[in-house]
Enzyme design. Structure first.
Site, mmCIF file in Angstrom:
data_model
loop_
_atom_site.group_PDB
_atom_site.id
_atom_site.type_symbol
_atom_site.label_atom_id
_atom_site.label_comp_id
_atom_site.label_asym_id
_atom_site.label_seq_id
_atom_site.Cartn_x
_atom_site.Cartn_y
_atom_site.Cartn_z
ATOM 1 N N ASN A 20 -43.129 -9.182 105.672
ATOM 2 C CA ASN A 20 -43.078 -8.319 106.855
ATOM 3 C C ASN A 20 -41.639 -8.085 107.320
ATOM 4 O OD1 ASN A 20 -43.877 -8.632 110.262
ATOM 5 N ND2 ASN A 20 -44.639 -6.954 109.030
ATOM 6 N N LYS A 128 -36.321 -18.518 109.171
ATOM 7 C CA LYS A 128 -36.440 -19.458 110.289
ATOM 8 C C LYS A 128 -37.202 -20.689 109.817
ATOM 9 C CE LYS A 128 -35.957 -15.788 113.720
ATOM 10 N NZ LYS A 128 -36.583 -14.836 114.639
ATOM 11 N N LYS A 213 -37.945 -22.520 117.771
ATOM 12 C CA LYS A 213 -38.781 -21.692 118.664
ATOM 13 C C LYS A 213 -40.176 -21.483 118.080
ATOM 14 C CE LYS A 213 -38.801 -17.726 116.288
ATOM 15 N NZ LYS A 213 -39.996 -17.001 115.841
ATOM 16 N N ASN A 278 -47.152 -16.932 115.180
ATOM 17 C CA ASN A 278 -47.420 -18.353 115.455
ATOM 18 C C ASN A 278 -48.256 -18.499 116.719
ATOM 19 O OD1 ASN A 278 -45.823 -20.163 113.464
ATOM 20 N ND2 ASN A 278 -44.353 -18.571 114.017
HETATM 21 N N1 LIG Z 1 -42.137 -11.136 110.487
HETATM 22 C C1 LIG Z 1 -41.320 -11.248 111.524
HETATM 23 O O1 LIG Z 1 -41.547 -10.642 112.591
HETATM 24 C C2 LIG Z 1 -40.087 -12.089 111.409
HETATM 25 C C3 LIG Z 1 -39.011 -11.808 112.273
HETATM 26 C C4 LIG Z 1 -37.852 -12.592 112.186
HETATM 27 C C5 LIG Z 1 -37.770 -13.611 111.253
HETATM 28 N N2 LIG Z 1 -38.812 -13.864 110.415
HETATM 29 C C6 LIG Z 1 -38.638 -14.922 109.420
HETATM 30 O O2 LIG Z 1 -38.368 -14.328 108.145
HETATM 31 C C7 LIG Z 1 -38.865 -15.172 107.106
HETATM 32 C C8 LIG Z 1 -39.727 -14.346 106.177
HETATM 33 O O3 LIG Z 1 -40.799 -13.815 106.912
HETATM 34 P P1 LIG Z 1 -41.572 -12.457 106.502
HETATM 35 O O4 LIG Z 1 -42.237 -11.989 107.757
HETATM 36 O O5 LIG Z 1 -40.671 -11.519 105.789
HETATM 37 O O6 LIG Z 1 -42.630 -12.983 105.424
HETATM 38 P P2 LIG Z 1 -44.233 -12.979 105.536
HETATM 39 O O7 LIG Z 1 -44.743 -13.907 106.548
HETATM 40 O O8 LIG Z 1 -44.688 -11.581 105.577
HETATM 41 O O9 LIG Z 1 -44.558 -13.801 104.163
HETATM 42 C C9 LIG Z 1 -45.126 -13.368 103.083
HETATM 43 C C10 LIG Z 1 -44.124 -13.255 101.944
HETATM 44 O O10 LIG Z 1 -44.117 -14.460 101.148
HETATM 45 C C11 LIG Z 1 -44.230 -14.097 99.789
HETATM 46 N N3 LIG Z 1 -44.747 -15.195 98.992
HETATM 47 C C12 LIG Z 1 -46.016 -15.684 98.935
HETATM 48 N N4 LIG Z 1 -46.082 -16.715 98.060
HETATM 49 C C13 LIG Z 1 -44.830 -16.857 97.562
HETATM 50 C C14 LIG Z 1 -44.250 -17.756 96.624
HETATM 51 N N5 LIG Z 1 -44.965 -18.711 96.030
HETATM 52 N N6 LIG Z 1 -42.932 -17.642 96.358
HETATM 53 C C15 LIG Z 1 -42.186 -16.693 96.966
HETATM 54 N N7 LIG Z 1 -42.664 -15.822 97.863
HETATM 55 C C16 LIG Z 1 -43.974 -15.903 98.151
HETATM 56 C C17 LIG Z 1 -45.153 -12.887 99.851
HETATM 57 O O11 LIG Z 1 -45.076 -12.160 98.640
HETATM 58 C C18 LIG Z 1 -44.550 -12.139 101.015
HETATM 59 O O12 LIG Z 1 -43.442 -11.383 100.613
HETATM 60 C C19 LIG Z 1 -39.608 -16.324 107.807
HETATM 61 O O13 LIG Z 1 -38.761 -17.455 107.877
HETATM 62 C C20 LIG Z 1 -39.871 -15.795 109.215
HETATM 63 O O14 LIG Z 1 -39.929 -16.818 110.199
HETATM 64 C C21 LIG Z 1 -39.959 -13.110 110.467
HETATM 65 O O1 LIG Z 2 -44.370 -13.751 114.271
HETATM 66 P P1 LIG Z 2 -43.619 -15.053 114.314
HETATM 67 O O2 LIG Z 2 -44.242 -16.054 115.217
HETATM 68 O O3 LIG Z 2 -43.363 -15.574 112.919
HETATM 69 O O4 LIG Z 2 -42.187 -14.722 114.954
HETATM 70 C C1 LIG Z 2 -41.506 -13.590 114.491
HETATM 71 C C2 LIG Z 2 -40.033 -13.633 114.811
HETATM 72 O O5 LIG Z 2 -39.442 -14.833 114.431
HETATM 73 C C3 LIG Z 2 -39.717 -13.255 116.236
HETATM 74 O O6 LIG Z 2 -38.321 -13.156 116.398
#
Ligand SMILES: NC(=O)c1ccc[n+]([C@@H]2O[C@H](COP(=O)([O-])OP(=O)(O)OC[C@H]3O[C@@H](n4cnc5c(N)ncnc54)[C@H](O)[C@@H]3O)[C@@H](O)[C@H]2O)c1
Ligand SMILES: O=P(O)(O)OC[C@H](O)CO
Length: 354
Positions: A20, A128, A213, A278
């Protein structure tokens, strides 16, 4: 910037992750690389390959539709975002690497990248979370730096990806150690009219804010699921912020108070406790009286997206028990004990508040 034949070559960016936030970050970066002269237009995005219900590969679908129909449906990424299921070919020409996978996968990914990077490559982590090793806690940026031998900044902030995807105004914080020029380069790559980036020389403080957080967000979700109201939720956020600061400073005395007033601190705490994944899954956990596990609810509610708060609560708890610090951190400890079913969800407000 790399020098070739006496001329400055453009930076090439690769994004490792396409969930995402990975997809939204690629879109944001690609909108800048398309117009800034210092950067090569193309942004190569590594996809953990999967087969869609249609039988099509996710990477092929992204390259055809310019959209990630699984993790960011309905949003065009830009024609200059190229999905690549091969990790090595994703990074081979890049000198700026953006790591943005769920934290539990990053160590395995880094091991596969050893010896495969272009000389002079540098990284930024948007991840994170943290790992706990025999020798103690290890922040993800340090894991990337130590495994790959490259400089690694971090970018954290109040950044719910789906809101940034539709270009709603938000802020973020880049944390760096010593190399301010590198941090400014990253800020240039990420800054847009709707995404304002501040640069702070406190990498551990910024990364720990983003990491911790997620545990407080689980507590906020429990409070929502128990219908406890806004005062209770505000109390949980205040106690959580205090514990985040105290825990960060115990681990890294250099962490600065001011960092908690940046986007990565109080702002991310607020947005996550109001609108994050979360929080949402923890609310469902409490509404079910803790009878359905977080793993089950995550799979049912998030369709492949991953929670970071539950595993981070466990990792934090390992650090707390190792040092005998549980009583100093009642909220952080209680969240883990609720997540593993040792305490009921109602325990989130039953410890003695300080
Ligand atoms: N989504 C948000 O709003 C958001 C915002 C800020 C920070 N983050 C942080 O960014 C990081 C990534 O989050 P995201 O939202 O991009 O991911 P996500 O939660 O959408 O996670 C799914 C991802 O993990 C991959 N995946 C599944 N199994 C896997 C494996 N075995 N090996 C490698 N990849 C695999 C999937 O293909 C997909 O790309 C996290 O640490 C999250 O806390 C997320
Ligand atoms: O959707 P969460 O709880 O993984 O949080 C998303 C981002 O970290 C917000 O900044």
């Amino acid at each position: 910037m790399m020098m070739m034949n006496g001329h400055a070559d453009k930076h090439r960016v690769a994004v490792i992750g396409s969930g995402n936030w990975g997809s939204v970050a690629s879109r944001l970066i690609a909108s800048n690389t398309a117009k800034l002269p210092d950067f090569h237009d193309e942004v190569r995005m590594w996809v953990f390959e999967e087969t869609l219900p249609t039988g099509e590969k996710l990477s092929e679908s992204i390259n055809q539709a310019h959209e990630n129909c699984k993790y960011l449906p309905g949003i065009k990424l830009g024609t200059n975002v190229i999905a690549d299921p091969d990790l090595e070919s994703t990074v081979k020409d890049a000198d700026m690497l953006v790591f943005v996978t769920p934290h539990q996968f990053v160590e395995g990914i880094c091991k596969k990248l050893v010896g495969k990077l272009r000389p002079g490559a540098e990284a930024i982590s948007l991840i994170k979370g943290m790992e706990v090793k025999m020798e103690g806690p290890c922040m993800i940026s340090k894991l990337i730096k130590d495994t790959l031998g490259i400089n690694c900044c971090v970018l954290m902030g109040a950044n719910i990806a789906n809101e940034i995807a539709v270009e709603k105004f938000s802020e973020a914080t880049i944390g760096y150690r010593e190399d301010k020029q590198a941090a400014n380069r990253w800020a240039k790559l990420f800054t847009t009219s709707y995404f304002l980036v501040a640069v702070v020389e406190d990498i551990e403080g910024v990364e720990l804010c983003g990491t911790l957080k997620n545990v407080v967000a689980i507590a906020a979700g429990l409070v929502d699921g128990l219908d406890m109201g806004n005062n209770t939720k505000a109390a949980i956020m205040r106690i959580g912020l205090r514990e985040m600061r105290a825990f960060s400073k115990l681990l890294f005395p250099s962490v600065r108070d001011n960092t908690f007033f940046e986007s990565c601190g109080v702002a991310d705490l607020i947005t996550t406790c109001l609108g994050g994944r979360n929080r949402r899954v923890a609310e469902a956990f409490a509404r079910n009286g803790g009878k359905r596990s977080f793993d089950e609810l995550e799979a049912e509610m998030l369709h492949g997206q991953k929670l970071q708060g539950v595993s981070t609560a466990r990792e934090v708890y390992e650090v707390l028990t190792h040092h005998g610090w549980q009583e100093l951190f009642p909220l952080l400890s209680t969240v883990h004990e609720i997540c593993i079913g040792q305490l009921p969800p109602t325990s989130i407000v039953e410890y003695r508040l300080r």
